[in-house]
Write an enzyme that holds these catalytic residues in place. Structure first.
Site, PDB file in Angstrom:
ATOM      1  N   GLU A   1       3.583  48.350 -31.221  1.00 52.42           N
ATOM      2  CA  GLU A   1       4.584  49.237 -31.835  1.00 52.42           C
ATOM      3  C   GLU A   1       5.854  49.273 -31.000  1.00 52.42           C
ATOM      4  O   GLU A   1       5.793  49.396 -29.768  1.00 52.42           O
ATOM      5  CB  GLU A   1       3.973  50.634 -31.955  1.00 52.42           C
ATOM      6  CG  GLU A   1       4.188  51.297 -33.267  1.00 52.42           C
ATOM      7  CD  GLU A   1       3.472  50.618 -34.442  1.00 52.42           C
ATOM      8  OE1 GLU A   1       4.165  49.896 -35.194  1.00 52.42           O
ATOM      9  OE2 GLU A   1       2.265  50.821 -34.603  1.00 52.42           O
ATOM     10  N   HIS A   2       6.982  49.190 -31.691  1.00 55.30           N
ATOM     11  CA  HIS A   2       8.305  49.184 -31.048  1.00 55.30           C
ATOM     12  C   HIS A   2       8.457  47.992 -30.109  1.00 55.30           C
ATOM     13  O   HIS A   2       9.228  48.042 -29.156  1.00 55.30           O
ATOM     14  CB  HIS A   2       8.580  50.506 -30.317  1.00 55.30           C
ATOM     15  CG  HIS A   2       8.758  51.646 -31.282  1.00 55.30           C
ATOM     16  ND1 HIS A   2       9.967  51.948 -31.862  1.00 55.30           N
ATOM     17  CD2 HIS A   2       7.861  52.519 -31.792  1.00 55.30           C
ATOM     18  CE1 HIS A   2       9.804  52.981 -32.687  1.00 55.30           C
ATOM     19  NE2 HIS A   2       8.531  53.341 -32.666  1.00 55.30           N
TER      20      HIS A   2
ATOM     21  N   ALA B   1       5.664  57.310 -44.486  1.00 51.25           N
ATOM     22  CA  ALA B   1       4.309  57.405 -43.934  1.00 51.25           C
ATOM     23  C   ALA B   1       4.040  56.313 -42.899  1.00 51.25           C
ATOM     24  O   ALA B   1       2.910  56.142 -42.449  1.00 51.25           O
ATOM     25  CB  ALA B   1       3.278  57.324 -45.061  1.00 51.25           C
TER      26      ALA B   1
ATOM     27  N   LEU C   1       4.186  53.100 -43.381  1.00 44.85           N
ATOM     28  CA  LEU C   1       3.398  52.027 -43.994  1.00 44.85           C
ATOM     29  C   LEU C   1       4.289  51.034 -44.739  1.00 44.85           C
ATOM     30  O   LEU C   1       3.845  50.318 -45.624  1.00 44.85           O
ATOM     31  CB  LEU C   1       2.335  52.634 -44.922  1.00 44.85           C
ATOM     32  CG  LEU C   1       1.374  53.585 -44.195  1.00 44.85           C
ATOM     33  CD1 LEU C   1       0.488  54.336 -45.189  1.00 44.85           C
ATOM     34  CD2 LEU C   1       0.514  52.845 -43.182  1.00 44.85           C
TER      35      LEU C   1
ATOM     36  N   SER D   1       7.053  51.373 -46.824  1.00 42.76           N
ATOM     37  CA  SER D   1       7.478  51.500 -48.221  1.00 42.76           C
ATOM     38  C   SER D   1       8.858  50.881 -48.408  1.00 42.76           C
ATOM     39  O   SER D   1       9.131  50.233 -49.424  1.00 42.76           O
ATOM     40  CB  SER D   1       7.484  52.964 -48.663  1.00 42.76           C
ATOM     41  OG  SER D   1       8.458  53.690 -47.945  1.00 42.76           O
ATOM     42  N   SER D   2       9.735  51.014 -47.427  1.00 40.69           N
ATOM     43  CA  SER D   2      11.084  50.458 -47.613  1.00 40.69           C
ATOM     44  C   SER D   2      11.061  48.938 -47.529  1.00 40.69           C
ATOM     45  O   SER D   2      11.690  48.266 -48.349  1.00 40.69           O
ATOM     46  CB  SER D   2      12.081  51.071 -46.624  1.00 40.69           C
ATOM     47  OG  SER D   2      11.616  50.954 -45.313  1.00 40.69           O
TER      48      SER D   2
ATOM     49  N   ASP E   1       8.132  44.518 -40.327  1.00 39.91           N
ATOM     50  CA  ASP E   1       7.730  45.011 -41.653  1.00 39.91           C
ATOM     51  C   ASP E   1       8.089  44.027 -42.758  1.00 39.91           C
ATOM     52  O   ASP E   1       7.330  43.821 -43.703  1.00 39.91           O
ATOM     53  CB  ASP E   1       8.392  46.364 -41.937  1.00 39.91           C
ATOM     54  CG  ASP E   1       7.998  47.404 -40.912  1.00 39.91           C
ATOM     55  OD1 ASP E   1       7.083  47.118 -40.118  1.00 39.91           O
ATOM     56  OD2 ASP E   1       8.608  48.484 -40.904  1.00 39.91           O
TER      57      ASP E   1
ATOM     58  N   TYR F   1      14.747  56.749 -33.799  1.00 46.28           N
ATOM     59  CA  TYR F   1      14.376  55.337 -33.762  1.00 46.28           C
ATOM     60  C   TYR F   1      15.513  54.506 -33.150  1.00 46.28           C
ATOM     61  O   TYR F   1      15.294  53.726 -32.225  1.00 46.28           O
ATOM     62  CB  TYR F   1      14.065  54.854 -35.187  1.00 46.28           C
ATOM     63  CG  TYR F   1      13.607  53.423 -35.249  1.00 46.28           C
ATOM     64  CD1 TYR F   1      12.262  53.103 -35.268  1.00 46.28           C
ATOM     65  CD2 TYR F   1      14.531  52.372 -35.273  1.00 46.28           C
ATOM     66  CE1 TYR F   1      11.835  51.778 -35.319  1.00 46.28           C
ATOM     67  CE2 TYR F   1      14.122  51.052 -35.318  1.00 46.28           C
ATOM     68  CZ  TYR F   1      12.778  50.762 -35.350  1.00 46.28           C
ATOM     69  OH  TYR F   1      12.366  49.454 -35.399  1.00 46.28           O
TER      70      TYR F   1
HETATM   71  C1  GLA Z   1       9.346  50.550 -38.102  1.00 53.04           C
HETATM   72  C2  GLA Z   1      10.310  49.374 -38.073  1.00 53.04           C
HETATM   73  C3  GLA Z   1       9.680  48.154 -37.413  1.00 53.04           C
HETATM   74  C4  GLA Z   1       9.023  48.507 -36.084  1.00 53.04           C
HETATM   75  C5  GLA Z   1       8.159  49.755 -36.193  1.00 53.04           C
HETATM   76  C6  GLA Z   1       7.638  50.227 -34.869  1.00 53.04           C
HETATM   77  O1  GLA Z   1       8.281  50.285 -38.948  1.00 53.04           O
HETATM   78  O2  GLA Z   1      10.713  49.024 -39.374  1.00 53.04           O
HETATM   79  O3  GLA Z   1      10.648  47.147 -37.260  1.00 53.04           O
HETATM   80  O4  GLA Z   1       9.976  48.640 -35.076  1.00 53.04           O
HETATM   81  O5  GLA Z   1       8.863  50.826 -36.793  1.00 53.04           O
HETATM   82  O6  GLA Z   1       6.746  49.305 -34.354  1.00 53.04           O
END
Ligand code: GLA
Length: 351
Positions: free
Chosen positions: A18-19, A104, A106, A108-109, A153, A205
């Site tokens: 993550e991140h 959420a 997950l 969606s965008s 994503d 973010y």
């Molecule tokens: C969101 C962002 C991704 C990623 C995650 C965290 O989903 O769209 O690019 O940075 O956060 O891992």
């Protein structure tokens, strides 16, 4: 005759990593059953009309995409970026159907971007391959919406295959598909009911991303993947940059260890990595919230859970957990009522 084109993209749950994606690191997402489907039909003139099955509608003229600060911007961003190829070809009607909860964690965008771009690609024969679609999706976020997201994503919603995790190097975009041994464990995804917003209106973010970039500048490196934990320890990085960098460096390591654990079906190790990832997001990266921490804590006190963690960008959203085979319904039945009683939020199991 009006011809139409339809495309679908599934949401994703990130298992770990993550991140790391905007730091040139590694991620491990897998698709979820929830999806977004987009159908495009020709209409006369230069108008774009949009209708969602949730009853939301809006319209604008091609080439006149003004930002609104809502989900509409994902659609406007797409036609804005493709204005040169779409501009000469007439208006469109866009029908959207989505089963992915918004905010959420997950995707969606990204699923909307991917399904829309795939449908436009088909409809107007744009000749975009799957990587070009992912890069355009990310540009919608970065350049139009103002969310400085990485590419996880868009790659996950474009390339995800059920039963497999996408082990993606976000710098080179090389990936390997790792089969999930779903006969040995259950995957559990619970939406906390606290929605996040990945836009410039919620700067958390983008601020994390800026902190990572500042850490790189001070360390004299291009990406946080270019440094190891020992070098980081001896560097003179001030807080909070040091702990932000520590999260990214250790998380990259955890993704690689998770792939080894998955291949070896070492669920205990995988569960431990989930929990370490969560704790790192909570203390070093500071993107968790009390409701998410509670869901993770409730999971971790349950004997049938190997590990649990916040998934997605944070500041709300969902957790992902790994349970003993056939035990996820039992775990859900115990932790959701306890969570709802303590927080007053409505939690939903998605997988
Ligand atoms: C969101 C962002 C991704 C990623 C995650 C965290 O989903 O769209 O690019 O940075 O956060 O891992």
């Amino acid at each position: 005759m009006n011809h139409s084109s339809t495309a679908r993209a599934h949401g994703r749950v990130n298992l770990i990593g993550e991140h790391t994606d905007y730091n040139g690191g590694w991620v491990l997402p897998t698709p979820i059953p929830q999806f977004t489907e987009v159908t495009i039909t020709d209409v006369p003139g230069r108008s774009v009309s949009v209708q969602s099955t949730q009853g939301r509608t809006f319209a604008y003229e091609l080439g006149n995409e003004t930002k609104t600060g809502s989900w509409v911007d994902y659609v406007k961003g797409a036609t804005h970026l493709l204005r040169e190829v779409l501009g000469s070809k007439g208006g469109i009607h866009i029908q959207i159907h989505s089963t992915i909860p918004e905010g959420a964690g997950l995707s969606s965008s990204a699923a909307l971007e991917t399904a829309l771009l795939k449908a436009l690609n088909q409809h107007r024969q744009l000749g975009l391959d799957v990587i070009a679609v992912a890069r355009l999706g990310q540009r919608i976020e970065n350049e139009f919406v103002g969310a400085h997201v990485g590419i996880m994503d868009q790659m996950a919603t474009g390339l995800g295959i059920f039963g497999e995790a996408l082990f993606l190097d976000t710098l080179t975009l090389d990936y390997q598909r790792i089969p999930l041994p779903l006969e040995t464990f259950d995957l559990l995804v619970i939406n906390s009911g606290v929605a996040h917003r990945l836009s410039e209106y919620d700067g958390g973010y983008n601020q994390r991303r800026e902190e990572c970039e500042e850490a790189c500048r001070r360390l004299g490196i291009l990406h946080l993947r270019d440094i190891d934990l020992n070098t980081l320890k001896t560097s003179k990085l001030p807080e909070p940059l040091r702990k932000r960098a520590r999260h990214v460096v250790t998380e990259n390591q955890r993704v690689k260890e998770a792939v080894v654990a998955l291949r070896a079906q070492d669920l205990k190790k995988l569960g431990q990595l989930f929990l370490e990832s969560h704790l790192s997001m909570k203390s070093d990266y500071q993107v968790s919230i009390p409701e998410i921490d509670l869901l993770v804590d409730l999971c971790m006190t349950h004997e049938s859970v190997f590990g649990a963690r916040l998934t997605g960008g944070g500041f709300g959203g969902s957790i992902v957990a790994l349970t003993h085979k056939g035990k996820s319904a039992h775990v859900t039945g115990e932790i959701i009522p306890a969570y709802e009683a303590e927080t007053g939020q409505k939690a939903t199991r998605l997988i």
